[in-house]
Scaffold this motif. Structure first.
Motif, PDB file in Angstrom:
ATOM      1  N   GLY A   1      52.130   0.986 -67.465  1.00 29.05           N
ATOM      2  CA  GLY A   1      50.802   1.465 -67.859  1.00 29.05           C
ATOM      3  C   GLY A   1      50.846   2.282 -69.137  1.00 29.05           C
ATOM      4  O   GLY A   1      49.973   2.165 -69.998  1.00 29.05           O
ATOM      5  N   THR A   2      51.864   3.124 -69.281  1.00 28.83           N
ATOM      6  CA  THR A   2      52.012   3.912 -70.495  1.00 28.83           C
ATOM      7  C   THR A   2      52.324   3.012 -71.687  1.00 28.83           C
ATOM      8  O   THR A   2      51.816   3.225 -72.794  1.00 28.83           O
ATOM      9  N   GLY A   3      53.158   1.995 -71.470  1.00 25.62           N
ATOM     10  CA  GLY A   3      53.458   1.050 -72.545  1.00 25.62           C
ATOM     11  C   GLY A   3      52.209   0.352 -73.041  1.00 25.62           C
ATOM     12  O   GLY A   3      52.031   0.151 -74.252  1.00 25.62           O
ATOM     13  N   LEU A   4      51.318  -0.016 -72.122  1.00 28.70           N
ATOM     14  CA  LEU A   4      50.046  -0.642 -72.495  1.00 28.70           C
ATOM     15  C   LEU A   4      49.261   0.255 -73.439  1.00 28.70           C
ATOM     16  O   LEU A   4      48.747  -0.194 -74.470  1.00 28.70           O
ATOM     17  N   LEU A   5      49.176   1.535 -73.114  1.00 29.91           N
ATOM     18  CA  LEU A   5      48.408   2.464 -73.941  1.00 29.91           C
ATOM     19  C   LEU A   5      49.026   2.634 -75.321  1.00 29.91           C
ATOM     20  O   LEU A   5      48.317   2.701 -76.329  1.00 29.91           O
ATOM     21  N   TYR A   6      50.346   2.696 -75.392  1.00 26.03           N
ATOM     22  CA  TYR A   6      50.976   2.979 -76.677  1.00 26.03           C
ATOM     23  C   TYR A   6      50.979   1.786 -77.621  1.00 26.03           C
ATOM     24  O   TYR A   6      51.112   1.961 -78.836  1.00 26.03           O
TER      25      TYR A   6
END
Length: 569
Positions: A324-329
């Motif tokens: 999920g964090t990778g998606l945002l970044y």
């Protein structure tokens, strides 16, 4: 002088589409929360305890206070200037193009490397279900050929969601964030009910077995700062919010408070849940075996306590949270690229938008950079330290911008005004630089090299670009940047701080840290340097008229972007 994005002339030179304003308050807040709760929560409690012992609780309080201060500074700026890629623009408004590029480059370095590292973490955890995604190389987990292929697919999926538009990004992230909040909260509650050994807070050498230096080291090297990174996501998406002047400050502050409370609770629950016998050899010897070593301390604790169902949830979260964090970044790094292009630092096509108001070329560029980062770099933890330092360096530019813009643009509406800003702004600059010091020489010299590479790229871009599109670099207003970077490098080299061992700069052979400035004196030296540089920078800020010219007609830009709401998506 080349104007920044926002003037009608610049706008007409771009494609006819504008950023969509599709994100509400919840979407903005969840963008920040989703970044703050990534892979860091799975390992941060153990990492901080190994360095600081039970006093790791203080590390989380101090680190949280430092990041909250920087978040409050960003909140005022984000409410004043609700534009996409704000981290690259606020210093630009106050000090001109050279510092605008530097700030954007610092933020880009942190963002573009975070997405692939989080994906790699997710794949490492997924090896529990799909063997063969990672392997050990020199004691460091690296992707296999199969893992690299799946990583590419994940990055393509993230890029596709971003290309679909910010509404897709926001709605997809909301679902993920509810899970990412629920699992840590559940973990805290269950562990505190199941096992709470109060004696652990004084066992293994006492509450502060490694002294105050251990507390400070844990902030930078124990994963505390890395875990707190991400509050600026709401600001990077500021140009795409429905009501940015209200929503940005509330989202930034709300996300940061939630993160601080959650991480302190996780640290307390972790310390109290440990088997007291595991502390017989001291806190530096605490370790987990088997799946606990792979999936992190909380999974290990759940297994030890017989909470198999919680362990399964944690194994699952170990994939979802980093992904999920990778998606945002992917979205953040592409919007920083977009902002750098709008400011004429990199080629103009990166600022072109699709009919959905999406910078598709910037997203593709972030994907390609991510695939390069996936290559087996030695030392995953070293790269995480680099990411943290690059992001904190970008954060450090915001207090300078706030101090200058309060003088240059005093009449602008401030939906959120930081109380005692004239005191807290320089304090925020000091705090950010202290975190850089705590990162250690091994990280600082690599960061300096990356900064030099960025300026080399700017030089090439200026030399090869069209004369009319070259920005005026405003050298005079950024003259303080060089003594600042050199001063931080020198103090770090002479200091007592490092992550594990001495590090030597290739070719030059500077082997540090030297421990000439012993603990305490190095902290004081950074504080004094920071205050001197802050005062010097404020004195060298752009003239008021020049700053307002750079700000441009934000109202006109906002109206043009509102017109994009009529575009079907």
């Amino acid at each position: 002088m080349a104007e920044i994005a926002g003037t009608s002339q610049a706008a007409s030179a771009r494609a006819g589409h504008k950023l969509r304003r599709d994100v509400g308050f919840v979407g903005l807040m969840f963008a920040s929360v989703g970044s703050i709760i990534g892979s860091g929560w799975l390992f941060g409690a153990l990492g901080a305890s190994l360095i600081a012992g039970p006093a790791a609780v203080i590390s989380w309080v101090l680190g949280g206070g430092a990041m909250l201060l920087l978040a409050l500074i960003h909140a005022e700026l984000g409410g004043m200037y609700p534009v996409a890629g704000g981290s690259a623009r606020f210093p630009h408004y106050a000090f001109g193009s050279l510092l605008g590029f530097a700030s954007g480059w610092f933020a880009f370095l942190g963002a573009v490397t975070t997405a692939p590292i989080e994906v790699e973490a997710a794949l490492q955890y997924a090896t529990n279900y799909i063997p063969g995604l990672t392997k050990e190389s020199g004691g460091t987990p690296v992707l296999t050929a199969q893992g690299y292929a799946i990583a590419a697919v994940l990055m393509l999926i993230f890029s596709a969601i971003n290309i679909m538009g910010v509404r897709w990004l926001s709605e997809t992230n909301k679902v993920t964030v509810w899970w990412k909040i629920a699992i840590p909260v559940l973990t805290v509650i269950v562990l505190m009910i199941t096992a709470f050994h109060t004696g652990n807070f004084t066992a293994g050498g006492g509450f502060m077995p490694f002294g105050w230096k251990g507390v400070f080291l844990a902030i930078a090297s124990g994963g505390v700062v890395f875990a707190y990174l991400g509050f600026e996501q709401a600001i990077q998406l500021g140009g795409e919010s429905k009501n940015p002047r209200r929503n940005i400050p509330l989202a930034v502050i709300g996300a940061m408070i939630l993160g601080v409370v959650l991480y302190i609770a996780l640290q307390v629950a972790f310390i109290a849940a440990l088997d007291p016998s595991s502390l017989s050899k001291g806190w530096s010897a605490v370790a987990f075996k088997g799946k606990g070593e792979l999936f992190g301390p909380f999974a290990g604790l759940a297994t030890t306590l017989g909470l198999g169902w919680l362990a399964v949830l944690l194994y699952t979260d170990a994939i979802i949270s980093p992904a999920g964090t990778g998606l945002l970044y992917v979205g953040t790094s592409s919007r920083l690229t977009f902002a750098l292009s709008r400011n004429n630092y990199i080629p103009e096509p990166f600022a072109r938008l699709t009919s959905r108001g999406v910078p598709v070329l910037a997203i593709a560029f972030s994907f390609l950079c991510g695939m390069l980062v996936f290559l087996p770099f030695p030392g995953w933890q070293d790269l995480v330290g680099f990411i943290s330092s690059a992001t904190v360096l970008a954060y450090a530019m915001a207090p300078l911008a706030l101090g200058a813009l309060r003088l240059q643009d005093p009449e602008r509406e401030r939906p959120f005004r930081l109380p005692a800003g004239t005191i807290l702004a320089p304090l925020g600059f000091v705090v950010a630089n202290e975190v850089l010091l705590f990162s250690g020489w091994a990280v600082v010299w690599k960061l300096i090299v990356a900064i030099l590479i960025g300026f080399a790229l700017l030089t090439i871009s200026s030399a090869t670009g069209a004369t009319e599109s070259r920005p005026n670099l405003d050298w005079g207003s950024a003259v303080w940047l060089w003594p600042y970077l050199i001063g931080m490098a020198v103090i770090s080299y002479l200091s007592s701080f490092d992550t594990k061992e001495k590090s030597s700069v290739p070719l030059i052979g500077l082997n540090g840290p030297r421990d000439v400035l012993t603990f305490g004196w190095d902290v004081l030296a950074v504080a004094l340097l920071s205050l001197v540089i802050y005062l010097f920078a404020i004195q060298r800020r752009l003239p008021d008229k020049a700053a307002l010219d750079y700000v441009g007609d934000l109202t006109a830009e906002a109206e043009e972007e509102e017109d994009a709401l009529a575009i079907p998506g």
